[in-house]
Design an enzyme around this catalytic site. Sequence first.
Site, PDB file in Angstrom:
ATOM      1  N   SER A   1       0.971  -1.398  -0.045  1.00  0.00           N
ATOM      2  CA  SER A   1      -0.134  -0.006   0.173  1.00  0.00           C
ATOM      3  C   SER A   1       0.699   1.126   0.128  1.00  0.00           C
ATOM      4  CB  SER A   1      -0.812  -0.433   1.527  1.00  0.00           C
ATOM      5  OG  SER A   1      -1.329   1.425   2.006  1.00  0.00           O
TER       6      SER A   1
ATOM      7  N   ILE B   1      -0.080   3.531   2.928  1.00  0.00           N
ATOM      8  CA  ILE B   1       0.299   2.973   4.097  1.00  0.00           C
ATOM      9  C   ILE B   1       2.684   3.667   3.864  1.00  0.00           C
ATOM     10  CG2 ILE B   1       1.494   1.459   5.751  1.00  0.00           C
ATOM     11  CD1 ILE B   1      -1.588   0.716   5.041  1.00  0.00           C
TER      12      ILE B   1
ATOM     13  N   LYS C   1      31.301  -1.089   3.208  1.00  0.00           N
ATOM     14  CA  LYS C   1      31.004  -1.234   4.344  1.00  0.00           C
ATOM     15  C   LYS C   1      31.920  -2.375   5.405  1.00  0.00           C
ATOM     16  CE  LYS C   1      28.193  -1.933   8.151  1.00  0.00           C
ATOM     17  NZ  LYS C   1      26.937  -2.431   8.903  1.00  0.00           N
TER      18      LYS C   1
ATOM     19  N   PRO D   1      35.408  -4.624  13.166  1.00  0.00           N
ATOM     20  CA  PRO D   1      35.335  -5.145  11.356  1.00  0.00           C
ATOM     21  C   PRO D   1      35.140  -6.692  11.034  1.00  0.00           C
ATOM     22  CG  PRO D   1      37.123  -5.988  12.374  1.00  0.00           C
ATOM     23  CD  PRO D   1      36.419  -5.694  13.923  1.00  0.00           C
TER      24      PRO D   1
ATOM     25  N   THR E   1      22.166  -5.910  11.829  1.00  0.00           N
ATOM     26  CA  THR E   1      21.462  -7.517  11.689  1.00  0.00           C
ATOM     27  C   THR E   1      19.756  -7.369  11.444  1.00  0.00           C
ATOM     28  OG1 THR E   1      20.299  -7.270  13.956  1.00  0.00           O
ATOM     29  CG2 THR E   1      22.788  -7.730  13.164  1.00  0.00           C
TER      30      THR E   1
HETATM   31  C1  FAD Z   1      15.429   3.265  13.199  1.00  0.00           C
HETATM   32  C2  FAD Z   1      16.126   1.833  12.126  1.00  0.00           C
HETATM   33  C3  FAD Z   1      16.436   1.965  11.867  1.00  0.00           C
HETATM   34  C4  FAD Z   1      17.509   0.587  11.474  1.00  0.00           C
HETATM   35  N1  FAD Z   1      18.255   0.742  10.610  1.00  0.00           N
HETATM   36  C5  FAD Z   1      18.867  -0.754  10.198  1.00  0.00           C
HETATM   37  C6  FAD Z   1      20.037  -0.558   9.362  1.00  0.00           C
HETATM   38  O1  FAD Z   1      20.489   0.251   9.743  1.00  0.00           O
HETATM   39  N2  FAD Z   1      20.674  -2.147   8.740  1.00  0.00           N
HETATM   40  C7  FAD Z   1      18.851  -3.082   8.530  1.00  0.00           C
HETATM   41  O2  FAD Z   1      19.454  -4.007   8.192  1.00  0.00           O
HETATM   42  N3  FAD Z   1      18.077  -3.174   9.696  1.00  0.00           N
HETATM   43  C8  FAD Z   1      17.829  -1.308   9.808  1.00  0.00           C
HETATM   44  N4  FAD Z   1      16.545  -1.297  10.657  1.00  0.00           N
HETATM   45  C9  FAD Z   1      15.662  -2.822  10.134  1.00  0.00           C
HETATM   46  C10 FAD Z   1      14.721  -2.115   8.553  1.00  0.00           C
HETATM   47  O3  FAD Z   1      14.395  -0.985   8.503  1.00  0.00           O
HETATM   48  C11 FAD Z   1      13.671  -3.433   8.379  1.00  0.00           C
HETATM   49  O4  FAD Z   1      14.089  -4.185   8.925  1.00  0.00           O
HETATM   50  C12 FAD Z   1      13.061  -3.159   7.015  1.00  0.00           C
HETATM   51  O5  FAD Z   1      12.979  -2.239   6.500  1.00  0.00           O
HETATM   52  C13 FAD Z   1      12.710  -4.450   7.000  1.00  0.00           C
HETATM   53  O6  FAD Z   1      11.282  -3.552   6.685  1.00  0.00           O
HETATM   54  P1  FAD Z   1       9.780  -3.822   6.270  1.00  0.00           P
HETATM   55  O7  FAD Z   1       9.764  -4.754   5.444  1.00  0.00           O
HETATM   56  O8  FAD Z   1      10.153  -5.335   7.307  1.00  0.00           O
HETATM   57  O9  FAD Z   1       8.501  -3.060   6.985  1.00  0.00           O
HETATM   58  P2  FAD Z   1       8.094  -2.305   6.548  1.00  0.00           P
HETATM   59  O10 FAD Z   1       9.171  -1.577   5.768  1.00  0.00           O
HETATM   60  O11 FAD Z   1       7.711  -1.238   7.121  1.00  0.00           O
HETATM   61  O12 FAD Z   1       7.292  -2.397   5.279  1.00  0.00           O
HETATM   62  C14 FAD Z   1       5.942  -3.186   5.487  1.00  0.00           C
HETATM   63  C15 FAD Z   1       4.815  -3.267   3.858  1.00  0.00           C
HETATM   64  O13 FAD Z   1       3.962  -3.564   4.486  1.00  0.00           O
HETATM   65  C16 FAD Z   1       2.985  -2.770   4.138  1.00  0.00           C
HETATM   66  N5  FAD Z   1       1.248  -2.913   4.954  1.00  0.00           N
HETATM   67  C17 FAD Z   1       0.744  -2.403   6.035  1.00  0.00           C
HETATM   68  N6  FAD Z   1       0.195  -2.346   6.395  1.00  0.00           N
HETATM   69  C18 FAD Z   1      -0.387  -2.346   5.212  1.00  0.00           C
HETATM   70  C19 FAD Z   1      -2.307  -2.629   4.856  1.00  0.00           C
HETATM   71  N7  FAD Z   1      -2.902  -2.318   5.780  1.00  0.00           N
HETATM   72  N8  FAD Z   1      -2.650  -3.288   3.593  1.00  0.00           N
HETATM   73  C20 FAD Z   1      -1.488  -3.409   2.099  1.00  0.00           C
HETATM   74  N9  FAD Z   1      -0.018  -3.122   2.577  1.00  0.00           N
HETATM   75  C21 FAD Z   1       0.453  -2.924   3.612  1.00  0.00           C
HETATM   76  C22 FAD Z   1       3.302  -1.423   3.761  1.00  0.00           C
HETATM   77  O14 FAD Z   1       3.074  -0.371   2.546  1.00  0.00           O
HETATM   78  C23 FAD Z   1       4.782  -1.430   2.767  1.00  0.00           C
HETATM   79  O15 FAD Z   1       5.155  -1.788   2.229  1.00  0.00           O
HETATM   80  C24 FAD Z   1      16.135  -0.326  11.210  1.00  0.00           C
HETATM   81  C25 FAD Z   1      14.733   0.026  11.827  1.00  0.00           C
HETATM   82  C26 FAD Z   1      14.358   1.694  12.314  1.00  0.00           C
HETATM   83  C27 FAD Z   1      13.273   1.564  13.004  1.00  0.00           C
END
Ligand code: FAD
Length: 510
Positions: A43, A46, A82, A100, A352
């Site tokens: 979405s 979202i 990195k 490292p 991680t």
């Molecule tokens: C502060 C912070 C720093 C980070 N830094 C790192 C880093 O340096 N290295 C690392 O490996 N990881 C890092 N992470 C973690 C990393 O951001 C996530 O593991 C990665 O982006 C995966 O996110 P995700 O795909 O699980 O969730 P999201 O990116 O939130 O994706 C969720 C998806 O679900 C969809 N969705 C949700 N609800 C609905 C619905 N009702 N209907 C349809 N679609 C829906 C959304 O549209 C979106 O496409 C960090 C996280 C945070 C919070």
Amino acid sequence: MSGEPLPPVKRVVIVGGGTAGWMTAAALSRLTDAGVAVTLIESEEIGTVGVGEATIPSLLDFNRYLGIDEDAFMAATGATFKLGIEFVDWADRGDRYLHPFGIHGRDVHGVKFHQIWLRQSRLAGRMGQVGNVSDYCLANQAAASGRFTRPVPDPAAVLSSFSYAFHFDASLYARFLRGLAEEAGVQRIEGKIVHVDIASDDGCIRAVELADGRRAEGELFIDCSGFRSLLLGDALGVPFTSWQHWLPCDRAVAVPSASTSAPLPYTRATADSAGWRWRIPLQHRVGNGHVYASAFIDDDEATAKILDNLDAPPLDAPRPLRFTAGVRERLWERNCIAIGLAGGFLEPLESTSIHLIQSGITRLMSLFPDTGPAIAERKEYNRLLRQEYEQVRDFVILHYHRTNRTDSDFWNYCRTMAIPTTLEDKIALWRAKGRIIRDQGGLFSDDSWIAVLMGQGLIPQSHDPLADALPIEEAGRFLDHLRDVIARTAAAMPRHIDFIASHCRSDLAA
Ligand SMILES: Cc1cc2nc3c(=O)[nH]c(=O)nc-3n(C[C@H](O)[C@H](O)[C@H](O)COP(=O)(O)OP(=O)(O)OC[C@H]3O[C@@H](n4cnc5c(N)ncnc54)[C@H](O)[C@@H]3O)c2cc1C
């Protein structure tokens, strides 16, 4: 459970199109050749979490599995190389060390290198001559001088003694993978899911329903919906285990800034009074953020701290994020598997999360079920993933707990808190004789533990008696030689910026 035979998995539905969703889709697209339809729903309304720019070397395996051309991927995502993570002010204010992606020295006749180094450094008269253990790590020396080249496969060469990872724009990585997945037959649906249809007989998910009335049915559902945990948490009610008492940081504020100098080949994590600040150099900008514990600092002060520490003016407004460290009790429930933030989150200190996504995908591929709720596969998957989360958790806690900082309530809490017994045992073993016993399937190598334990100021009281088998003078010459070879090899590497320019320069950096 009804007496009906369970339907075979012929339709996989991935909910979410963030990094987790598109990594899963790209990997599972291989299944389309086996007659399995893969659909991803996301979405735009979202959106995604939009952070997650630093990775660890395991991503090389994932990219290789997908047949990704590394230079093309780096150019498309503005990526840099990195070689590790620099920790500033963690053991104490004014301290710094690098974790490292490489090994320290070379083992001799089965004796671990760091044991030889420990023994020599403890000998009267040689103190100061052996230097720091990081002098014997090529990744460390190359990072410190801003140099990079790809390692070579010949195990006899010093240039084989390190690995590397990437800093990249996470949304561009997801877009890159989307291209691969769609090309391989994954169907993408744009829309917002408003209802999850669960069968009353076996409790399995049958379909998800979108706001416009469309319905996506499947036998297996992968929940990549981010912190919402739409399927595993909300619909199936799998409880969340919070580890916040060990990892009290629960908020972050992220803000990009312009690049003002050549990108460093490492992430920087600088400890602050109630958390830490990240600095991730990409080709075209720098990603910055402040991870903090809301019990110890308020949002305005936390935001001011990151803005005050930027190298250049911000390119966007600071973006707040909230989370709780922990994991769902089970990551596979019925016919649903949560991958990414929908399953759990351990703050980004050791980068991680993307690895844990990858691990979830790899294990799913090796345990792919013929019916959704496959009991044996599910049990093993849950055991392996839980174990991996716990191992990563312990490693991250080590950074907070093993500190001498007494300058804030936050550090006093972390320094004195009770820690998991698994970590306590590890520290005790190290403290006595510098021993590290790697957990089965553990992500972090002995060298990672050595770098962080030493970096956090934990010097063992003694060394392994086996190290005494090497004559003192011979060991001294061995160390001198190694240190020299490593220093010369690092100095001969190209500068990181030049390596990028000649291999994978991005148009984004123009
Ligand atoms: C502060 C912070 C720093 C980070 N830094 C790192 C880093 O340096 N290295 C690392 O490996 N990881 C890092 N992470 C973690 C990393 O951001 C996530 O593991 C990665 O982006 C995966 O996110 P995700 O795909 O699980 O969730 P999201 O990116 O939130 O994706 C969720 C998806 O679900 C969809 N969705 C949700 N609800 C609905 C619905 N009702 N209907 C349809 N679609 C829906 C959304 O549209 C979106 O496409 C960090 C996280 C945070 C919070």
